[in-house]
Design a protein around this motif. Sequence first.
Motif, PDB file in Angstrom:
ATOM      1  N   LEU A 117       0.831  -1.202   0.000  1.00 42.76           N
ATOM      2  CA  LEU A 117       0.000   0.000   0.000  1.00 42.76           C
ATOM      3  C   LEU A 117       0.869   1.256   0.000  1.00 42.76           C
ATOM      4  CD1 LEU A 117      -2.754   1.361   0.167  1.00 42.76           C
ATOM      5  CD2 LEU A 117      -2.637   1.134   2.663  1.00 42.76           C
ATOM      6  N   TYR A 118       1.931   1.225   0.794  1.00 40.05           N
ATOM      7  CA  TYR A 118       2.849   2.371   0.839  1.00 40.05           C
ATOM      8  C   TYR A 118       3.528   2.564  -0.517  1.00 40.05           C
ATOM      9  CZ  TYR A 118       6.842   5.286   2.037  1.00 40.05           C
ATOM     10  OH  TYR A 118       7.775   6.299   2.061  1.00 40.05           O
ATOM     11  N   GLY A 119       4.016   1.461  -1.102  1.00 38.06           N
ATOM     12  CA  GLY A 119       4.679   1.545  -2.395  1.00 38.06           C
ATOM     13  C   GLY A 119       3.754   2.058  -3.486  1.00 38.06           C
ATOM     14  N   VAL A 120       2.521   1.566  -3.511  1.00 39.67           N
ATOM     15  CA  VAL A 120       1.540   2.010  -4.509  1.00 39.67           C
ATOM     16  C   VAL A 120       1.217   3.487  -4.324  1.00 39.67           C
ATOM     17  CG1 VAL A 120      -0.866   1.772  -5.244  1.00 39.67           C
ATOM     18  CG2 VAL A 120       0.538  -0.275  -4.888  1.00 39.67           C
ATOM     19  N   THR A 121       1.112   3.935  -3.062  1.00 37.17           N
ATOM     20  CA  THR A 121       0.829   5.346  -2.786  1.00 37.17           C
ATOM     21  C   THR A 121       1.956   6.243  -3.287  1.00 37.17           C
ATOM     22  OG1 THR A 121      -0.439   4.735  -0.806  1.00 37.17           O
ATOM     23  CG2 THR A 121       0.302   7.021  -0.976  1.00 37.17           C
ATOM     24  N   ILE A 122       3.197   5.875  -2.978  1.00 40.14           N
ATOM     25  CA  ILE A 122       4.351   6.654  -3.441  1.00 40.14           C
ATOM     26  C   ILE A 122       4.391   6.672  -4.968  1.00 40.14           C
ATOM     27  CG2 ILE A 122       6.878   6.750  -3.522  1.00 40.14           C
ATOM     28  CD1 ILE A 122       5.724   7.650  -0.877  1.00 40.14           C
ATOM     29  N   MET A 123       4.147   5.520  -5.581  1.00 39.63           N
ATOM     30  CA  MET A 123       4.143   5.428  -7.046  1.00 39.63           C
ATOM     31  C   MET A 123       3.091   6.361  -7.642  1.00 39.63           C
ATOM     32  SD  MET A 123       3.280   2.096  -9.419  1.00 39.63           S
ATOM     33  CE  MET A 123       1.681   1.875  -8.600  1.00 39.63           C
ATOM     34  N   SER A 124       1.900   6.367  -7.074  1.00 48.24           N
ATOM     35  CA  SER A 124       0.813   7.194  -7.594  1.00 48.24           C
ATOM     36  C   SER A 124       1.119   8.682  -7.444  1.00 48.24           C
ATOM     37  CB  SER A 124      -0.493   6.851  -6.867  1.00 48.24           C
ATOM     38  OG  SER A 124      -0.800   5.481  -7.006  1.00 48.24           O
ATOM     39  N   VAL A 125       1.639   9.075  -6.290  1.00 51.49           N
ATOM     40  CA  VAL A 125       1.962  10.489  -6.038  1.00 51.49           C
ATOM     41  C   VAL A 125       3.080  10.953  -6.964  1.00 51.49           C
ATOM     42  CG1 VAL A 125       2.894  12.109  -4.349  1.00 51.49           C
ATOM     43  CG2 VAL A 125       1.170  10.447  -3.654  1.00 51.49           C
ATOM     44  N   CYS A 126       4.148  10.149  -7.071  1.00 53.19           N
ATOM     45  CA  CYS A 126       5.280  10.528  -7.929  1.00 53.19           C
ATOM     46  C   CYS A 126       4.863  10.605  -9.398  1.00 53.19           C
ATOM     47  CB  CYS A 126       6.421   9.532  -7.759  1.00 53.19           C
ATOM     48  SG  CYS A 126       7.264   9.637  -6.169  1.00 53.19           S
ATOM     49  N   THR A 127       3.982   9.697  -9.798  1.00 55.16           N
ATOM     50  CA  THR A 127       3.496   9.717 -11.180  1.00 55.16           C
ATOM     51  C   THR A 127       2.746  11.014 -11.466  1.00 55.16           C
ATOM     52  OG1 THR A 127       3.297   7.303 -11.214  1.00 55.16           O
ATOM     53  CG2 THR A 127       2.048   8.525 -12.858  1.00 55.16           C
ATOM     54  N   ALA A 128       1.929  11.448 -10.504  1.00 54.68           N
ATOM     55  CA  ALA A 128       1.194  12.699 -10.666  1.00 54.68           C
ATOM     56  C   ALA A 128       2.144  13.896 -10.725  1.00 54.68           C
ATOM     57  CB  ALA A 128       0.201  12.868  -9.520  1.00 54.68           C
ATOM     58  N   LEU A 129       3.176  13.885  -9.893  1.00 50.93           N
ATOM     59  CA  LEU A 129       4.133  14.999  -9.858  1.00 50.93           C
ATOM     60  C   LEU A 129       4.972  15.074 -11.132  1.00 50.93           C
ATOM     61  CD1 LEU A 129       5.410  14.690  -6.163  1.00 50.93           C
ATOM     62  CD2 LEU A 129       3.818  16.389  -7.084  1.00 50.93           C
ATOM     63  N   LEU A 130       5.251  13.921 -11.734  1.00 50.79           N
ATOM     64  CA  LEU A 130       6.101  13.876 -12.921  1.00 50.79           C
ATOM     65  C   LEU A 130       5.332  14.013 -14.226  1.00 50.79           C
ATOM     66  CD1 LEU A 130       8.423  10.899 -11.865  1.00 50.79           C
ATOM     67  CD2 LEU A 130       9.104  13.299 -12.067  1.00 50.79           C
ATOM     68  N   HIS A 131       4.009  14.095 -14.148  1.00 51.29           N
ATOM     69  CA  HIS A 131       3.191  14.073 -15.352  1.00 51.29           C
ATOM     70  C   HIS A 131       3.495  15.241 -16.296  1.00 51.29           C
ATOM     71  CE1 HIS A 131      -0.150  13.028 -17.922  1.00 51.29           C
ATOM     72  NE2 HIS A 131      -0.639  14.254 -17.819  1.00 51.29           N
ATOM     73  N   SER A 132       3.829  16.398 -15.740  1.00 48.91           N
ATOM     74  CA  SER A 132       4.087  17.576 -16.572  1.00 48.91           C
ATOM     75  C   SER A 132       5.552  17.703 -16.992  1.00 48.91           C
ATOM     76  CB  SER A 132       3.663  18.843 -15.812  1.00 48.91           C
ATOM     77  OG  SER A 132       4.369  18.950 -14.588  1.00 48.91           O
ATOM     78  N   VAL A 133       6.392  16.796 -16.527  1.00 48.79           N
ATOM     79  CA  VAL A 133       7.816  16.842 -16.891  1.00 48.79           C
ATOM     80  C   VAL A 133       7.974  16.335 -18.323  1.00 48.79           C
ATOM     81  CG1 VAL A 133      10.123  15.972 -16.349  1.00 48.79           C
ATOM     82  CG2 VAL A 133       8.509  16.505 -14.500  1.00 48.79           C
ATOM     83  N   PRO A 134       8.684  17.072 -19.180  1.00 49.58           N
ATOM     84  CA  PRO A 134       8.838  16.631 -20.579  1.00 49.58           C
ATOM     85  C   PRO A 134       9.666  15.345 -20.671  1.00 49.58           C
ATOM     86  CG  PRO A 134      10.248  18.519 -20.124  1.00 49.58           C
ATOM     87  CD  PRO A 134       9.351  18.362 -18.932  1.00 49.58           C
ATOM     88  N   PRO A 135       9.366  14.481 -21.647  1.00 45.60           N
ATOM     89  CA  PRO A 135      10.103  13.224 -21.786  1.00 45.60           C
ATOM     90  C   PRO A 135      11.550  13.472 -22.205  1.00 45.60           C
ATOM     91  CG  PRO A 135       8.670  13.565 -23.674  1.00 45.60           C
ATOM     92  CD  PRO A 135       8.328  14.631 -22.672  1.00 45.60           C
ATOM     93  N   ILE A 136      12.429  12.562 -21.821  1.00 39.37           N
ATOM     94  CA  ILE A 136      13.839  12.682 -22.184  1.00 39.37           C
ATOM     95  C   ILE A 136      14.056  12.358 -23.660  1.00 39.37           C
ATOM     96  CG2 ILE A 136      16.119  11.636 -21.811  1.00 39.37           C
ATOM     97  CD1 ILE A 136      15.467  11.438 -18.882  1.00 39.37           C
ATOM     98  N   THR A 137      13.275  11.435 -24.181  1.00 38.64           N
ATOM     99  CA  THR A 137      13.408  11.042 -25.581  1.00 38.64           C
ATOM    100  C   THR A 137      12.028  10.781 -26.186  1.00 38.64           C
ATOM    101  OG1 THR A 137      14.346   9.393 -27.111  1.00 38.64           O
ATOM    102  CG2 THR A 137      13.690   8.610 -24.937  1.00 38.64           C
ATOM    103  N   ILE A 138      11.914  11.041 -27.471  1.00 34.89           N
ATOM    104  CA  ILE A 138      10.674  10.717 -28.180  1.00 34.89           C
ATOM    105  C   ILE A 138      10.903   9.549 -29.147  1.00 34.89           C
ATOM    106  CG2 ILE A 138       9.672  13.019 -27.993  1.00 34.89           C
ATOM    107  CD1 ILE A 138      10.680  13.573 -30.851  1.00 34.89           C
ATOM    108  N   ASP A 139      12.075   8.941 -29.051  1.00 36.65           N
ATOM    109  CA  ASP A 139      12.361   7.728 -29.817  1.00 36.65           C
ATOM    110  C   ASP A 139      11.763   6.549 -29.066  1.00 36.65           C
ATOM    111  OD1 ASP A 139      13.564   5.319 -30.762  1.00 36.65           O
ATOM    112  OD2 ASP A 139      15.183   6.489 -31.649  1.00 36.65           O
ATOM    113  N   PRO A 140      10.755   5.866 -29.620  1.00 38.84           N
ATOM    114  CA  PRO A 140      10.082   4.795 -28.874  1.00 38.84           C
ATOM    115  C   PRO A 140      10.997   3.632 -28.500  1.00 38.84           C
ATOM    116  CG  PRO A 140       9.368   4.825 -31.165  1.00 38.84           C
ATOM    117  CD  PRO A 140      10.158   6.065 -30.941  1.00 38.84           C
TER     118      PRO A 140
END
Length: 300
Positions: free
Chosen positions: A100-123
Amino acid sequence: MSVEQQQQISIEAVTKHHKLTAAQILRRIIFITVGAALFSVGLEIFLVPNNIIDGGIVGISIILAHVTNVPLGIFLFFLNVPFLFMGYKQIGKTFAISTLYGVTIMSVCTALLHSVPPITIDPLLAAVFGGIILGIGVGMVIRFGGSLDGTEIVAIVFNKRLPFSVGETVMFFNIFILGSAGFFFGWDHAMYSLIAYFIAFKMIDITLEGFDESKFVWIISDNFREIGETILQRLGRGVTYLNGEGGFTGDDKKVIFCIITRLEEAKLKALVDEHDPSAFLAIGNIHDVKGGRFKKKDIH
Protein backbone atom coordinates in the motif's frame (compact mmCIF):
# COMPACT_ATOMS: atom_id res chain seq x y z
CA MET A 1 13.68 -19.22 -10.85
CA SER A 2 11.14 -16.85 -12.35
CA VAL A 3 10.32 -13.39 -11.04
CA GLU A 4 6.82 -14.55 -10.04
CA GLN A 5 8.31 -17.43 -8.02
CA GLN A 6 10.77 -15.04 -6.39
CA GLN A 7 7.97 -12.65 -5.48
CA GLN A 8 5.86 -15.49 -4.06
CA ILE A 9 8.82 -16.58 -1.92
CA SER A 10 9.29 -12.98 -0.83
CA ILE A 11 5.62 -12.75 0.17
CA GLU A 12 5.76 -16.03 2.08
CA ALA A 13 8.88 -14.88 3.90
CA VAL A 14 7.21 -11.62 4.90
CA THR A 15 4.10 -13.36 6.22
CA LYS A 16 6.29 -15.49 8.50
CA HIS A 17 8.51 -12.59 9.53
CA HIS A 18 8.72 -11.61 13.17
CA LYS A 19 8.24 -8.08 14.42
CA LEU A 20 10.55 -5.70 12.58
CA THR A 21 12.99 -3.46 14.41
CA ALA A 22 12.96 0.31 13.92
CA ALA A 23 16.10 0.11 11.77
CA GLN A 24 14.55 -2.57 9.56
CA ILE A 25 11.35 -0.57 9.14
CA LEU A 26 13.32 2.58 8.22
CA ARG A 27 15.44 0.64 5.71
CA ARG A 28 12.33 -0.85 4.16
CA ILE A 29 10.64 2.56 3.89
CA ILE A 30 13.69 4.12 2.22
CA PHE A 31 14.16 1.41 -0.40
CA ILE A 32 10.46 1.03 -1.20
CA THR A 33 10.26 4.82 -1.59
CA VAL A 34 13.25 4.90 -3.95
CA GLY A 35 11.97 1.87 -5.88
CA ALA A 36 8.47 3.31 -6.33
CA ALA A 37 9.93 6.69 -7.36
CA LEU A 38 12.16 5.02 -9.98
CA PHE A 39 9.16 3.12 -11.29
CA SER A 40 7.30 6.42 -11.69
CA VAL A 41 10.24 7.94 -13.58
CA GLY A 42 10.27 5.00 -15.97
CA LEU A 43 6.56 5.42 -16.59
CA GLU A 44 6.13 9.18 -16.91
CA ILE A 45 9.49 10.18 -18.38
CA PHE A 46 9.95 7.30 -20.81
CA LEU A 47 7.01 4.96 -21.46
CA VAL A 48 3.76 6.91 -21.19
CA PRO A 49 4.82 9.91 -23.38
CA ASN A 50 5.75 7.40 -26.11
CA ASN A 51 2.51 5.37 -25.81
CA ILE A 52 4.32 2.34 -24.41
CA ILE A 53 2.66 0.38 -21.63
CA ASP A 54 3.69 -2.07 -18.94
CA GLY A 55 1.89 -5.26 -17.95
CA GLY A 56 -0.65 -5.87 -15.19
CA ILE A 57 -2.68 -3.22 -13.41
CA VAL A 58 -0.19 -0.58 -14.53
CA GLY A 59 -0.91 -1.40 -18.17
CA ILE A 60 -4.66 -1.21 -17.60
CA SER A 61 -4.19 2.13 -15.83
CA ILE A 62 -2.20 3.57 -18.75
CA ILE A 63 -4.87 2.51 -21.24
CA LEU A 64 -7.69 3.92 -19.09
CA ALA A 65 -5.82 7.19 -18.55
CA HIS A 66 -5.31 7.47 -22.32
CA VAL A 67 -9.01 6.87 -23.07
CA THR A 68 -10.50 9.02 -20.29
CA ASN A 69 -7.83 11.74 -19.85
CA VAL A 70 -7.99 11.09 -16.09
CA PRO A 71 -4.55 11.37 -14.42
CA LEU A 72 -2.66 8.07 -14.44
CA GLY A 73 -1.85 8.20 -10.71
CA ILE A 74 -5.54 7.97 -9.80
CA PHE A 75 -6.00 4.71 -11.70
CA LEU A 76 -2.73 3.29 -10.35
CA PHE A 77 -3.93 3.79 -6.78
CA PHE A 78 -7.61 2.90 -6.98
CA LEU A 79 -7.19 -0.15 -9.19
CA ASN A 80 -4.51 -1.64 -6.94
CA VAL A 81 -6.10 -1.02 -3.52
CA PRO A 82 -9.02 -3.49 -3.93
CA PHE A 83 -6.59 -6.34 -4.60
CA LEU A 84 -4.78 -5.56 -1.35
CA PHE A 85 -7.99 -6.02 0.60
CA MET A 86 -8.78 -9.15 -1.41
CA GLY A 87 -5.53 -10.84 -0.48
CA TYR A 88 -4.99 -9.33 2.98
CA LYS A 89 -5.44 -12.60 4.89
CA GLN A 90 -3.32 -14.61 2.46
CA ILE A 91 -0.38 -12.22 2.11
CA GLY A 92 -0.21 -10.85 5.65
CA LYS A 93 -0.31 -7.45 7.29
CA THR A 94 3.33 -6.47 6.75
CA PHE A 95 3.30 -7.19 3.04
CA ALA A 96 -0.07 -5.47 2.59
CA ILE A 97 1.13 -2.30 4.34
CA SER A 98 4.43 -2.30 2.40
CA THR A 99 2.55 -2.70 -0.87
CA LEU A 100 0.00 0.00 0.00
CA TYR A 101 2.85 2.37 0.84
CA GLY A 102 4.68 1.54 -2.40
CA VAL A 103 1.54 2.01 -4.51
CA THR A 104 0.83 5.35 -2.79
CA ILE A 105 4.35 6.65 -3.44
CA MET A 106 4.14 5.43 -7.05
CA SER A 107 0.81 7.19 -7.59
CA VAL A 108 1.96 10.49 -6.04
CA CYS A 109 5.28 10.53 -7.93
CA THR A 110 3.50 9.72 -11.18
CA ALA A 111 1.19 12.70 -10.67
CA LEU A 112 4.13 15.00 -9.86
CA LEU A 113 6.10 13.88 -12.92
CA HIS A 114 3.19 14.07 -15.35
CA SER A 115 4.09 17.58 -16.57
CA VAL A 116 7.82 16.84 -16.89
CA PRO A 117 8.84 16.63 -20.58
CA PRO A 118 10.10 13.22 -21.79
CA ILE A 119 13.84 12.68 -22.18
CA THR A 120 13.41 11.04 -25.58
CA ILE A 121 10.67 10.72 -28.18
CA ASP A 122 12.36 7.73 -29.82
CA PRO A 123 10.08 4.79 -28.87
CA LEU A 124 12.91 2.24 -29.01
CA LEU A 125 15.13 4.23 -26.67
CA ALA A 126 12.13 4.86 -24.42
CA ALA A 127 11.31 1.12 -24.32
CA VAL A 128 14.91 0.16 -23.49
CA PHE A 129 15.70 2.76 -20.85
CA GLY A 130 12.17 2.87 -19.47
CA GLY A 131 12.24 -0.91 -19.07
CA ILE A 132 15.59 -0.74 -17.27
CA ILE A 133 14.41 1.89 -14.80
CA LEU A 134 11.06 0.14 -14.26
CA GLY A 135 12.76 -3.18 -13.59
CA ILE A 136 15.18 -1.71 -11.06
CA GLY A 137 12.34 0.04 -9.24
CA VAL A 138 10.11 -3.05 -9.09
CA GLY A 139 13.04 -5.23 -8.04
CA MET A 140 13.88 -2.92 -5.12
CA VAL A 141 10.28 -2.92 -3.89
CA ILE A 142 9.98 -6.72 -4.15
CA ARG A 143 13.34 -7.21 -2.45
CA PHE A 144 12.15 -5.22 0.55
CA GLY A 145 8.83 -6.96 0.95
CA GLY A 146 6.33 -5.06 -1.18
CA SER A 147 4.74 -4.93 -4.61
CA LEU A 148 3.62 -2.28 -7.09
CA ASP A 149 1.02 -4.30 -8.98
CA GLY A 150 -2.04 -6.23 -7.80
CA THR A 151 -1.76 -8.83 -10.56
CA GLU A 152 0.60 -11.06 -8.60
CA ILE A 153 -1.60 -10.79 -5.52
CA VAL A 154 -4.64 -11.99 -7.48
CA ALA A 155 -2.63 -14.86 -8.94
CA ILE A 156 -1.42 -15.93 -5.49
CA VAL A 157 -4.90 -15.70 -3.95
CA PHE A 158 -6.45 -17.86 -6.70
CA ASN A 159 -3.45 -20.17 -7.09
CA LYS A 160 -5.13 -22.99 -5.15
CA ARG A 161 -8.44 -22.61 -7.01
CA LEU A 162 -7.06 -22.56 -10.55
CA PRO A 163 -5.13 -25.27 -12.43
CA PHE A 164 -2.40 -22.73 -13.24
CA SER A 165 0.72 -21.63 -11.40
CA VAL A 166 1.23 -18.05 -10.21
CA GLY A 167 3.68 -17.43 -13.05
CA GLU A 168 1.32 -18.82 -15.70
CA THR A 169 -1.59 -16.70 -14.48
CA VAL A 170 0.50 -13.52 -14.44
CA MET A 171 1.97 -14.28 -17.87
CA PHE A 172 -1.48 -14.86 -19.43
CA PHE A 173 -2.83 -11.65 -17.90
CA ASN A 174 0.16 -9.61 -19.09
CA ILE A 175 0.07 -11.01 -22.62
CA PHE A 176 -3.59 -9.98 -22.84
CA ILE A 177 -2.84 -6.46 -21.52
CA LEU A 178 0.22 -5.90 -23.71
CA GLY A 179 -1.66 -7.23 -26.74
CA SER A 180 -4.49 -4.77 -26.05
CA ALA A 181 -2.02 -1.91 -26.50
CA GLY A 182 -2.17 -2.56 -30.24
CA PHE A 183 -5.82 -1.51 -30.42
CA PHE A 184 -5.24 1.75 -28.55
CA PHE A 185 -1.73 2.86 -29.55
CA GLY A 186 -0.98 0.89 -32.73
CA TRP A 187 0.79 -2.42 -33.21
CA ASP A 188 4.24 -0.85 -33.42
CA HIS A 189 3.78 0.50 -29.90
CA ALA A 190 2.46 -2.86 -28.74
CA MET A 191 5.73 -4.42 -29.89
CA TYR A 192 7.73 -1.68 -28.16
CA SER A 193 5.70 -2.48 -25.04
CA LEU A 194 6.78 -6.12 -25.27
CA ILE A 195 10.42 -5.00 -25.52
CA ALA A 196 10.04 -2.77 -22.45
CA TYR A 197 8.30 -5.57 -20.53
CA PHE A 198 11.03 -8.11 -21.35
CA ILE A 199 13.82 -5.70 -20.35
CA ALA A 200 12.03 -4.82 -17.11
CA PHE A 201 11.55 -8.54 -16.41
CA LYS A 202 15.30 -9.19 -16.74
CA MET A 203 16.22 -6.12 -14.69
CA ILE A 204 14.00 -7.34 -11.85
CA ASP A 205 16.02 -10.57 -11.85
CA ILE A 206 19.30 -8.66 -11.75
CA THR A 207 18.07 -6.35 -8.98
CA LEU A 208 16.88 -9.29 -6.87
CA GLU A 209 19.92 -11.50 -7.40
CA GLY A 210 22.67 -9.06 -8.35
CA PHE A 211 25.17 -9.41 -11.17
CA ASP A 212 27.21 -11.71 -8.97
CA GLU A 213 24.37 -14.17 -8.41
CA SER A 214 24.89 -17.49 -6.65
CA LYS A 215 24.65 -20.90 -8.28
CA PHE A 216 24.49 -24.43 -6.90
CA VAL A 217 26.54 -27.22 -8.43
CA TRP A 218 26.07 -31.01 -8.44
CA ILE A 219 29.00 -33.11 -9.66
CA ILE A 220 29.03 -36.92 -9.95
CA SER A 221 32.38 -38.46 -10.79
CA ASP A 222 34.60 -41.39 -9.83
CA ASN A 223 37.34 -38.78 -9.33
CA PHE A 224 35.24 -36.91 -6.77
CA ARG A 225 38.08 -36.55 -4.27
CA GLU A 226 40.45 -34.89 -6.75
CA ILE A 227 37.71 -32.59 -8.06
CA GLY A 228 36.60 -31.63 -4.56
CA GLU A 229 40.14 -30.83 -3.41
CA THR A 230 40.77 -28.77 -6.55
CA ILE A 231 37.61 -26.72 -5.94
CA LEU A 232 38.78 -26.12 -2.37
CA GLN A 233 42.30 -25.11 -3.35
CA ARG A 234 41.79 -23.17 -6.59
CA LEU A 235 38.34 -21.67 -6.10
CA GLY A 236 38.39 -21.44 -2.33
CA ARG A 237 34.87 -22.89 -2.13
CA GLY A 238 33.76 -25.44 0.42
CA VAL A 239 32.33 -28.71 -0.87
CA THR A 240 30.05 -31.35 0.63
CA TYR A 241 30.25 -35.02 -0.30
CA LEU A 242 26.88 -36.77 -0.44
CA ASN A 243 26.15 -40.46 -0.79
CA GLY A 244 24.20 -41.47 -3.88
CA GLU A 245 23.17 -44.59 -5.77
CA GLY A 246 23.05 -45.08 -9.53
CA GLY A 247 19.50 -45.66 -10.76
CA PHE A 248 20.51 -48.08 -13.52
CA THR A 249 23.58 -49.76 -12.08
CA GLY A 250 22.80 -49.62 -8.38
CA ASP A 251 26.44 -48.65 -7.75
CA ASP A 252 27.33 -46.36 -4.87
CA LYS A 253 28.23 -42.86 -6.01
CA LYS A 254 29.71 -39.82 -4.35
CA VAL A 255 28.01 -36.53 -5.19
CA ILE A 256 29.83 -33.23 -4.79
CA PHE A 257 27.66 -30.28 -3.81
CA CYS A 258 28.93 -26.70 -3.63
CA ILE A 259 27.88 -23.07 -4.08
CA ILE A 260 29.69 -20.73 -6.44
CA THR A 261 29.10 -17.32 -8.02
CA ARG A 262 28.22 -16.76 -11.65
CA LEU A 263 31.73 -15.41 -12.27
CA GLU A 264 33.23 -18.71 -11.12
CA GLU A 265 31.08 -20.93 -13.34
CA ALA A 266 33.43 -21.10 -16.34
CA LYS A 267 36.45 -21.77 -14.14
CA LEU A 268 34.67 -24.58 -12.27
CA LYS A 269 33.65 -26.26 -15.55
CA ALA A 270 37.28 -26.17 -16.68
CA LEU A 271 38.44 -27.70 -13.38
CA VAL A 272 35.93 -30.54 -13.62
CA ASP A 273 36.81 -31.20 -17.25
CA GLU A 274 40.48 -31.25 -16.32
CA HIS A 275 40.00 -34.20 -13.92
CA ASP A 276 37.06 -36.02 -15.55
CA PRO A 277 35.70 -34.94 -18.95
CA SER A 278 32.82 -37.43 -18.62
CA ALA A 279 31.71 -36.25 -15.15
CA PHE A 280 28.04 -35.41 -14.62
CA LEU A 281 27.69 -31.68 -13.92
CA ALA A 282 24.49 -29.77 -13.10
CA ILE A 283 24.40 -26.03 -12.35
CA GLY A 284 21.38 -24.00 -11.30
CA ASN A 285 20.52 -20.53 -10.01
CA ILE A 286 19.88 -19.82 -6.33
CA HIS A 287 17.74 -16.91 -5.20
CA ASP A 288 19.62 -16.38 -1.93
CA VAL A 289 22.38 -17.92 0.19
CA LYS A 290 22.87 -17.45 3.91
CA GLY A 291 25.00 -19.09 6.55
CA GLY A 292 27.85 -21.55 6.34
CA ARG A 293 31.18 -20.41 4.98
CA PHE A 294 29.91 -19.09 1.68
CA LYS A 295 30.82 -15.49 0.94
CA LYS A 296 30.75 -13.71 -2.39
CA LYS A 297 34.15 -12.46 -3.43
CA ASP A 298 36.02 -11.06 -6.36
CA ILE A 299 37.64 -13.42 -8.82
CA HIS A 300 41.33 -12.92 -9.43
